[in-house]
Design an enzyme around this catalytic site. Structure first.
Site, PDB file in Angstrom:
ATOM      1  CG  ASP A   1      -2.110   0.916   1.056  1.00  0.00           C
ATOM      2  OD1 ASP A   1      -3.236   0.396   0.896  1.00  0.00           O
ATOM      3  OD2 ASP A   1      -1.927   2.159   1.043  1.00  0.00           O
TER       4      ASP A   1
ATOM      5  CG  LEU B   1     -15.195  -8.654   1.491  1.00  0.00           C
ATOM      6  CD1 LEU B   1     -15.570  -7.526   2.436  1.00  0.00           C
ATOM      7  CD2 LEU B   1     -13.748  -9.023   1.691  1.00  0.00           C
TER       8      LEU B   1
ATOM      9  CG  ASN C   1     -22.890  -4.555  -4.227  1.00  0.00           C
ATOM     10  OD1 ASN C   1     -23.110  -5.618  -3.645  1.00  0.00           O
ATOM     11  ND2 ASN C   1     -21.776  -3.870  -4.044  1.00  0.00           N
TER      12      ASN C   1
ATOM     13  CG  PHE D   1     -30.286  -7.715   1.703  1.00  0.00           C
ATOM     14  CD1 PHE D   1     -29.574  -8.635   2.455  1.00  0.00           C
ATOM     15  CD2 PHE D   1     -29.655  -6.531   1.355  1.00  0.00           C
ATOM     16  CE1 PHE D   1     -28.268  -8.383   2.849  1.00  0.00           C
ATOM     17  CE2 PHE D   1     -28.345  -6.264   1.741  1.00  0.00           C
ATOM     18  CZ  PHE D   1     -27.659  -7.198   2.486  1.00  0.00           C
TER      19      PHE D   1
ATOM     20  CB  ALA E   1     -38.904  -1.722   6.122  1.00  0.00           C
TER      21      ALA E   1
ATOM     22  CB  CYS F   1     -20.304  -1.523  -1.181  1.00  0.00           C
ATOM     23  SG  CYS F   1     -18.698  -1.897  -0.462  1.00  0.00           S
TER      24      CYS F   1
ATOM     25  CE  LYS G   1     -22.934  -5.339   7.450  1.00  0.00           C
ATOM     26  NZ  LYS G   1     -22.474  -6.121   6.278  1.00  0.00           N
TER      27      LYS G   1
ATOM     28  NE  ARG H   1     -16.145   3.105   3.717  1.00  0.00           N
ATOM     29  CZ  ARG H   1     -15.658   2.135   2.939  1.00  0.00           C
ATOM     30  NH1 ARG H   1     -15.132   2.419   1.771  1.00  0.00           N
ATOM     31  NH2 ARG H   1     -15.705   0.873   3.331  1.00  0.00           N
TER      32      ARG H   1
HETATM   33  C1  UGA Z   1     -22.316  -5.159   0.369  1.00  0.00           C
HETATM   34  C2  UGA Z   1     -22.734  -6.506  -0.253  1.00  0.00           C
HETATM   35  O1  UGA Z   1     -23.730  -7.110   0.579  1.00  0.00           O
HETATM   36  C3  UGA Z   1     -21.539  -7.435  -0.389  1.00  0.00           C
HETATM   37  O2  UGA Z   1     -21.923  -8.647  -1.004  1.00  0.00           O
HETATM   38  C4  UGA Z   1     -20.482  -6.723  -1.230  1.00  0.00           C
HETATM   39  O3  UGA Z   1     -19.308  -7.522  -1.371  1.00  0.00           O
HETATM   40  C5  UGA Z   1     -20.096  -5.416  -0.575  1.00  0.00           C
HETATM   41  O4  UGA Z   1     -21.268  -4.587  -0.429  1.00  0.00           O
HETATM   42  C6  UGA Z   1     -19.098  -4.730  -1.457  1.00  0.00           C
HETATM   43  O5  UGA Z   1     -19.466  -4.298  -2.564  1.00  0.00           O
HETATM   44  O6  UGA Z   1     -17.912  -4.713  -1.125  1.00  0.00           O
HETATM   45  P1  UGA Z   1     -21.763  -4.359   2.869  1.00  0.00           P
HETATM   46  O7  UGA Z   1     -21.581  -3.006   2.296  1.00  0.00           O
HETATM   47  O8  UGA Z   1     -20.783  -4.898   3.849  1.00  0.00           O
HETATM   48  O9  UGA Z   1     -21.845  -5.448   1.679  1.00  0.00           O
HETATM   49  O10 UGA Z   1     -23.175  -4.345   3.611  1.00  0.00           O
HETATM   50  P2  UGA Z   1     -24.580  -5.082   3.478  1.00  0.00           P
HETATM   51  O11 UGA Z   1     -24.667  -6.193   4.420  1.00  0.00           O
HETATM   52  O12 UGA Z   1     -24.910  -5.345   2.048  1.00  0.00           O
HETATM   53  O13 UGA Z   1     -25.536  -3.923   4.010  1.00  0.00           O
HETATM   54  C7  UGA Z   1     -25.611  -2.680   3.303  1.00  0.00           C
HETATM   55  C8  UGA Z   1     -26.596  -1.755   3.963  1.00  0.00           C
HETATM   56  O14 UGA Z   1     -27.920  -2.221   3.759  1.00  0.00           O
HETATM   57  C9  UGA Z   1     -26.432  -1.579   5.472  1.00  0.00           C
HETATM   58  O15 UGA Z   1     -26.528  -0.199   5.772  1.00  0.00           O
HETATM   59  C10 UGA Z   1     -27.606  -2.345   6.048  1.00  0.00           C
HETATM   60  O16 UGA Z   1     -28.028  -1.843   7.279  1.00  0.00           O
HETATM   61  C11 UGA Z   1     -28.650  -2.142   4.970  1.00  0.00           C
HETATM   62  N1  UGA Z   1     -29.723  -3.167   4.941  1.00  0.00           N
HETATM   63  C12 UGA Z   1     -29.408  -4.474   4.702  1.00  0.00           C
HETATM   64  C13 UGA Z   1     -31.046  -2.782   5.116  1.00  0.00           C
HETATM   65  O17 UGA Z   1     -31.355  -1.589   5.314  1.00  0.00           O
HETATM   66  N2  UGA Z   1     -32.025  -3.746   5.057  1.00  0.00           N
HETATM   67  C14 UGA Z   1     -31.749  -5.039   4.833  1.00  0.00           C
HETATM   68  O18 UGA Z   1     -32.685  -5.859   4.788  1.00  0.00           O
HETATM   69  C15 UGA Z   1     -30.407  -5.420   4.652  1.00  0.00           C
END
Ligand code: UGA
Length: 437
Positions: free
Chosen positions: A30, A150, A212, A253, A256, A264, A327, A334
């Site tokens: 890095d 991930l 995504n 997912f 609400a 991401c 989360k 972010r």
């Molecule tokens: C997301 C994807 O789920 C991964 O598969 C992907 O690899 C990653 O982006 C990436 O592109 O690197 P991540 O950003 O860690 O992963 O978080 P998620 O678990 O997808 O949650 C995203 C947001 O959605 C969070 O703010 C969570 O609170 C929200 N969420 C999730 C909801 O509001 N409702 C749901 O039912 C699920």
């Protein structure tokens, strides 16, 4: 195998550590010397369950090291590109400057017969451009695209035992070399029966952004349903349960709440739209603009629900915010909906006390104007309304009777629909969920 991982942010640091854990010999590179020093001492500078332990173990056994010197990549057979692709300032498109800079710095050290593997989330078409750039310096090396899925909070498990592996292979006769090397890297997961999809560059790049975009759409769909539910007096959580039993839809997912955030989903749906426009397909992904709008509206909605619950007045009202990370099990703020709501409430004159098990330092750096409190009960002291905005397990398990002893009001805004409304109402609270009126 000898591997290099270029870019040691979230993705790169986890990938480097997990590859070493699987038995490979890994050097993480890095340009940020502070990051390299931290990682070399097993201090990743971010909270990810299990990461410190595998960093420490593999630094100690000598399979993992970190450096700022690209020359250290020279011995590696496979080089992973894991640098960031943030949203461009003032635009929807992704900024590819780091990806190109990483490839250009790495290329002189890539040996004939070696493989460069892109893992960053990029607009479709990027891999082909990178391949041309690599071949200008090292025509005997191959490039493949291998997107990463991930999730923060479970990143270590997702990397060691992924739910699928995707290879985007080069078009020509280098495909065989690329596949053989990737099969060797992922031998353990493949032997365990992990599904493998072998495709071309464009498909592999699209798989990631499509995944995504789909997840973001699912969340905004259920949030749109929650608005309707609130208007007609229906319960969106029961609706989600009922439609989720349909295996074609699925319950995951469909929670609400205050909406999605993180490094991401928000930027990826914007970059995907920008790329479609460049491709002359400006109408094709306009629905993602609506997905984005619904998502951002949820934040405003939570602010409005708070204001209404407090009788239409936010100025000088004492509000406690539980959760700042985007989360649970993460200190990442972010584009965090929780932090955004806290900032909006503060901006509207409320006296906001906020807390989070891990994200306070990051949040305080970004928004020093907010009042941060480490202890949950101290955060709640004398609050007129309590907002649960990131569903850490310790907040889900809070007892309404115990809370009532420290707060001055009995209003709870459940921004993640994780509390039991009947239980809170029985304990004398005004419970406000999202689409659970
Ligand atoms: C997301 C994807 O789920 C991964 O598969 C992907 O690899 C990653 O982006 C990436 O592109 O690197 P991540 O950003 O860690 O992963 O978080 P998620 O678990 O997808 O949650 C995203 C947001 O959605 C969070 O703010 C969570 O609170 C929200 N969420 C999730 C909801 O509001 N409702 C749901 O039912 C699920």
């Amino acid at each position: 195998m000898k591997l290099s991982v270029i870019g040691c942010g979230y993705l790169g640091a986890v990938h480097a550590a997990c590859m070493a854990e699987l038995g490979h010999e890994v050097v993480g590179i890095d340009v940020d010397a502070t990051k390299v020093t931290g990682l070399s001492a097993a201090q990743p500078g971010l909270y990810e369950p299990g990461l410190v332990e595998i960093l420490a173990r593999n630094l100690a056994n000598g399979r993992l090291r970190f450096t700022t010197d690209y020359a250290a990549a020279a011995e590696a057979k496979v080089h992973f590109l894991g640098v960031g692709t943030p949203q461009k300032r003032g635009e929807n498109a992704a900024d590819l400057a780091y990806v190109f800079a990483a490839l250009d710095s790495l290329a002189p050290y890539v040996a004939p017969g070696a493989l460069v593997v892109g893992k960053s989330t990029v607009p479709v078409g990027t891999a082909a451009t990178l391949e041309t750039r690599l071949h200008e310096v090292q025509p005997e090396a191959a490039l493949a695209w291998n997107p990463e899925f991930l999730r923060e909070g479970v990143a270590v498990a997702d990397t060691i035992s992924p739910d699928r592996i995707v290879y985007g292979l080069p078009a020509g006769d280098q495909a065989e070399l690329a596949q053989a090397l990737l099969d060797e890297v992922y031998a353990q997961a493949l032997a365990a029966g992990t599904p493998l999809v072998v495709a071309d560059y464009a498909t592999a790049e699209l798989v990631k952004v499509a995944a995504n975009a789909f997840l973001a759409t699912k969340i905004s769909f259920i949030n749109a349903m929650s608005e309707i539910a609130d208007t007609v007096g229906a319960d969106v959580t029961k609706l989600a349960d009922a439609i989720g039993y349909d295996a074609r839809i699925g319950r995951k997912f469909l929670n609400a709440g205050v909406g999605f955030g993180g490094g991401c989903l928000p930027k990826d749906i914007r970059a995907f739209r920008a790329r479609a426009e460049e491709l002359g397909l400006s109408d094709t992904l306009t629905f993602l603009k609506e997905v984005d709008t619904i998502n951002l509206r949820q934040r405003e909605r939570v602010v409005q629900l708070t204001e209404e619950a407090l009788g239409g007045q936010l100025m000088d009202r004492r509000v406690a915010v539980l959760g700042l990370a985007f989360k649970p099990e993460s200190d990442d703020i972010r584009d965090s909906p929780a932090l955004d709501v806290a900032v909006r409430l503060h901006g509207l004159g409320a006296e906001v006390a906020c807390t989070d098990p891990k994200a306070i330092p990051n949040a305080a750096r970004r928004h020093p104007q907010l009042h941060y409190v480490e202890d949950t009960f101290e955060t709640l002291r004398d609050a007129e309304a309590v907002l649960l905005l990131t569903e850490w397990s310790q907040y889900r398990e809070l007892q309404p009777e115990a809370l009532a002893e420290v707060t001055s009001g009995r209003i709870v805004i459940d921004g993640r629909n994780v509390l039991d409304p009947a239980r809170w109402r029985t304990a004398g609270w005004t419970y406000v969920g999202i689409g659970r009126s």
